[in-house]
Design an enzyme around this catalytic site. Structure first.
Site, mmCIF file in Angstrom:
data_model
loop_
_atom_site.group_PDB
_atom_site.id
_atom_site.type_symbol
_atom_site.label_atom_id
_atom_site.label_comp_id
_atom_site.label_asym_id
_atom_site.label_seq_id
_atom_site.Cartn_x
_atom_site.Cartn_y
_atom_site.Cartn_z
ATOM 1 N N THR A 97 2.453 14.456 -53.178
ATOM 2 C CA THR A 97 3.021 14.338 -54.523
ATOM 3 C C THR A 97 4.092 13.246 -54.592
ATOM 4 O OG1 THR A 97 2.476 16.604 -55.097
ATOM 5 C CG2 THR A 97 4.328 15.625 -56.287
ATOM 6 N N CYS A 108 1.037 17.621 -48.506
ATOM 7 C CA CYS A 108 1.341 17.220 -49.877
ATOM 8 C C CYS A 108 1.580 15.714 -49.966
ATOM 9 C CB CYS A 108 2.607 17.975 -50.273
ATOM 10 S SG CYS A 108 3.395 17.326 -51.711
#
Ligand code: 5GP
Length: 355
Positions: free
Chosen positions: A196, A194
């Site tokens: 993000t 990830c």
């Protein structure tokens, strides 16, 4: 004016250690990793609450075959065709009912596809109306579309167990529970694939998240899946110790024979495969054919060294959890949260001899 929600530093698994205490257990064999879950609609099952993540390189039917031998679970990724499900249901004949979640998102097309899968399952399983575990999974569980999806699936399949996410705060747990979810999946931006945090600045450290969401989950009578951030069996022990009911794993299970990916040899003859996050450019190109202009990639695509059969990794996880149980005097996973106490640390692992 912008608000600092808390002045405390929030903690990840690597920021804490579990403190051993006087134990009444003499052997790791005395630690039972199976736990019974009871839901408001009367559904009940016993599993080892470790779940392979619904990533297309992890949450596979092949993974399910091995995981269920350990009574563990898989959230099947949502890109399997109806034909693949048919093949699976025909040979499964209802025996793995509580070892897998069928994953959906929030779209209308997915509702139609889910219904096809559900009808098919009923037909293949002698028309028995087995409960089904549904994993409604989107990156941002705070949006109204997720709550609407939870309400829809709960209303349409009352016999089902609904896990929904992802959120990462007690407020998020409340939202999902109000919508009818039985299980809240928590974890935003802590996953191994990830990015993000880098792309949006949004996130919450996983260990503190579990501690903080636990109270709300108890108040609401929902279970918690801690999703993301575990890098080793010790992290899984810490997640259970913090109060997670289930722990979901992506990266730790990636790169195994059961991942349904192609393996290749690099220039040194070492075996590798490619794994990607479900919000990566790779995944978007694979399933949508493009990266829409209003989006950016929030996932990595990385080579992973081949790890062989997942059975060895699962045994390693079980061994680590049992050992942790003996250190803290917890003979069941359920007791981990009651028995574990933690200290904050600056350094965790001695890596002096690691190249
Ligand atoms: P891991 O166990 O690898 O640390 O975390 C697994 C979790 O990472 C998944 O269950 C999912 O919630 C999350 N995840 C998977 N792919 C992506 C992605 O591309 N972007 C983001 N933000 N999260 C992802």
């Amino acid at each position: 004016m912008a608000d600092i929600v808390s002045n405390d530093y929030k903690l990840d698994f690597s920021d804490v250690m579990i403190v051993p205490g006087i134990s009444h257990l003499n052997s790791r064999k005395e630690v039972n990793l199976l736990r019974t879950f009871k839901f408001k609609n009367g559904v009940e099952f016993e599993v080892c609450p470790i779940i392979a993540a619904n990533m297309d390189t992890v949450g596979t039917f092949s993974m399910l075959k091995r995981m269920e031998e350990h009574n563990m679970m898989v959230a099947l990724h949502k890109h399997y065709s109806i034909e693949k499900y048919k093949e699976f249901f025909e040979q499964d004949n209802g025996k793995s009912t509580f070892n897998y979640f069928i994953t959906v998102g929030t779209s209308k097309e997915e509702r139609v596809k889910f219904n096809d899968i559900w009808q098919l399952r009923k037909k293949c399983n002698l028309n028995k109306d087995f409960p089904v575990l549904i994993n409604i999974d989107i990156a941002n569980g705070y949006i109204p579309a997720l709550r609407e999806a939870v309400e829809y699936y709960k209303r349409t399949y009352p016999n089902s167990i609904i896990s929904a996410g992802n959120v990462c705060t007690p407020e998020g747990v409340r939202l999902l529970s109000d919508a009818g979810a039985d299980i809240a999946k928590i974890g935003i931006s802590g996953g191994s694939l990830c990015i993000t945090r880098a792309k949006t600045g949004v996130g919450y450290p996983q260990f503190s998240m579990i501690l903080e969401c636990r109270e709300e989950a108890d108040k609401r009578g929902v279970y918690l899946i801690s999703d993301g951030g575990c890098t080793c069996p010790g992290d899984i022990a810490k997640a259970f110790g913090a109060g997670a009911d289930f722990v979901m794993l992506g990266g730790m299970l990636a790169g195994h024979d059961e991942c349904e990916v192609e393996f290749y040899r690099n220039e040194n003859g070492e075996e590798y495969c490619i794994s990607h996050g479900m919000s990566s450019t790779t995944a978007m190109m694979k399933y949508n054919g493009n990266v829409p202009s209003h989006r950016t990639s929030e996932g990595r695509t990385v080579p992973i060294k081949a790890k062989g059969p997942v059975n060895n990794t699962l045994l390693d996880i079980e061994g680590g959890l049992r050992s942790c149980g003996t250190y803290i005097g917890a003979e069941t996973l359920e007791k981990f949260a009651e028995k574990a106490s933690f200290v904050k640390v600056y350094h965790q692992l001695n890596t002096s001899l690691v190249k």
